[in-house]
Scaffold this motif. Structure first.
Motif, short mmCIF file in Angstrom:
data_model
loop_
_atom_site.label_atom_id
_atom_site.label_comp_id
_atom_site.label_asym_id
_atom_site.label_seq_id
_atom_site.Cartn_x
_atom_site.Cartn_y
_atom_site.Cartn_z
N SER A 136 0.79 -1.31 -0.01
CA SER A 136 -0.05 0.03 0.01
C SER A 136 0.88 1.28 -0.01
O SER A 136 0.76 2.19 -0.79
N ALA A 137 1.71 1.24 0.87
CA ALA A 137 2.76 2.38 0.83
C ALA A 137 3.54 2.59 -0.46
O ALA A 137 3.71 3.93 -0.82
N GLY A 138 3.69 1.43 -1.07
CA GLY A 138 4.50 1.70 -2.17
C GLY A 138 3.77 2.27 -3.36
O GLY A 138 4.12 3.19 -4.08
N PHE A 139 2.45 2.07 -3.45
CA PHE A 139 1.56 2.56 -4.37
C PHE A 139 1.53 4.35 -3.96
O PHE A 139 1.23 5.06 -4.98
N LEU A 140 1.06 4.52 -2.69
CA LEU A 140 1.14 5.61 -2.23
C LEU A 140 2.36 6.59 -2.58
O LEU A 140 2.08 7.69 -3.09
N ALA A 141 3.62 5.97 -2.37
CA ALA A 141 4.74 6.55 -2.94
C ALA A 141 4.84 6.87 -4.37
O ALA A 141 5.38 7.97 -4.67
N ALA A 142 4.44 5.99 -5.11
CA ALA A 142 4.38 6.03 -6.62
C ALA A 142 3.04 6.75 -7.40
O ALA A 142 2.80 6.81 -8.58
N ARG A 143 2.38 7.48 -6.19
CA ARG A 143 1.05 8.13 -6.89
C ARG A 143 1.17 8.86 -8.03
O ARG A 143 0.40 9.06 -8.87
N GLU A 144 2.34 9.80 -8.02
CA GLU A 144 2.57 10.68 -9.04
C GLU A 144 2.78 10.25 -10.37
O GLU A 144 2.81 10.90 -11.51
N LYS A 145 3.46 8.90 -10.53
CA LYS A 145 3.78 8.02 -11.63
C LYS A 145 2.51 7.05 -12.41
O LYS A 145 2.82 6.47 -13.25
N LEU A 146 1.64 7.05 -11.76
CA LEU A 146 0.66 6.23 -12.03
C LEU A 146 -0.49 6.26 -13.08
O LEU A 146 -0.95 5.38 -13.92
N ASP A 147 -0.33 7.80 -13.35
CA ASP A 147 -1.28 8.20 -14.70
C ASP A 147 -0.82 7.43 -16.01
O ASP A 147 0.42 7.40 -16.36
N GLY A 148 -1.86 6.74 -16.55
CA GLY A 148 -1.47 6.21 -17.85
C GLY A 148 -0.71 4.73 -17.92
O GLY A 148 -0.48 4.20 -18.77
N SER A 149 -0.56 4.26 -16.55
CA SER A 149 0.34 3.00 -16.29
C SER A 149 -0.67 1.91 -16.27
O SER A 149 -1.92 2.09 -16.29
N ILE A 150 -0.04 0.66 -16.40
CA ILE A 150 -0.71 -0.49 -16.18
C ILE A 150 -0.28 -1.06 -14.68
O ILE A 150 0.95 -0.93 -14.38
N ILE A 151 -1.39 -1.19 -13.83
CA ILE A 151 -1.19 -1.72 -12.53
C ILE A 151 -1.65 -3.00 -12.45
O ILE A 151 -2.75 -3.49 -12.86
N ALA A 152 -0.64 -3.84 -11.95
CA ALA A 152 -1.15 -5.44 -11.85
C ALA A 152 -0.79 -5.84 -10.52
O ALA A 152 0.60 -5.92 -10.02
#
Length: 245
Positions: free
Chosen positions: A148-164
């Motif tokens: 959870s913390a990892g996705f929170l840390a990466a929040r500004e990089k997630l637009d347009g990405s694939i999340i698996a």
């Protein structure tokens, strides 16, 4: 017998490698020639993949793009029933294929998922979110899971990405919270496995007010093999469409 003589005797047992390297399946040249999966690179690997694929196509159908993902997840799990629990929301396959073609990053919850995704046939960077909070500072500060913390840390990089996500329901719930705050991934592959929040997290994905494309399944099943299978099938379809151009 000296240590050196003993070692030489052991090595000698492996002089005839032919007896150890007999193919485990019959190789059908016609099937091998049409195999385009980037994970299968040798004749035996292609033969095994195509034989499995052909068998599963006959059992669960091969009429739609979604069927391809069902087939691959059945092969990955050895469980025919997973075909019936998969759900595809908001045209996830075209969205995922387009993201792969663009080289969009692929964010995953654990390294096992990262390891399983093929590195051939695409230019997308595969990022495990555990590396986004490497010292667990966010996880420890808020007492949340590292994924959870990892996705929170990466929040500004997630637009347009694939999340698996194949393991952590808490991570999938975090992704849904981030979407409510404005994050817009191209595709969510939400397939966490387990008995605590696994079914519930996938239900949250399917009921998001924001229509984010997603692939998920109903219930407690899921896991790394299914998440990897879905990403690898996206890569295969993207590669095929490029070859046809």
């Amino acid at each position: 017998m000296t240590t050196e003589e003993n070692a030489n005797e052991k090595v000698g047992k492996f002089d005839n490698l032919e007896e150890l390297t007999e193919l485990t399946v019959d190789v059908n040249p016609e099937l091998v020639s049409i195999c385009k999966d980037s994970g299968a690179r040798t004749e035996e690997a292609k033969a095994i993949y195509m034989k499995s694929r052909t068998m599963i196509q006959e059992l669960i159908g091969n009429k739609t793009p979604e069927d391809r993902f069902r087939q691959r997840c059945v092969i990955a799990t050895g469980d025919l029933s997973v075909a019936d629990i998969m759900r595809f929301m908001h045209d996830p396959i075209p969205a995922g294929v387009e993201a792969i073609k663009k080289g969009a990053p692929i964010f995953v919850d654990i390294n096992m998922v990262k390891s399983g995704i093929t590195k051939a046939g695409h230019k997308s960077e595969i990022i495990c979110v555990l590396d986004e909070d490497p010292n667990a500072e966010i996880a420890n500060r808020y007492g949340i899971t590292r994924t959870s913390a990892g996705f929170l840390a990466a929040r500004e990089k997630l637009d347009g990405s694939i999340i698996a996500i194949g393991n952590a329901p808490s991570a999938l719930i975090m992704v849904c919270k981030l979407i409510e705050k404005g994050v817009r991934p191209a595709l969510i592959i939400g397939l966490p496995v387990g008995f605590v929040n696994a079914a519930e997290s996938k239900e949250i994905v399917r009921n998001l007010k924001i229509p984010v494309p997603s692939i998920s399944c109903v219930g407690t099943r899921g896991g790394t093999p299914m998440a990897v299978a879905c990403v690898n099938e996206l890569v295969a379809i993207a590669r095929e469409s490029e070859d046809e151009r």
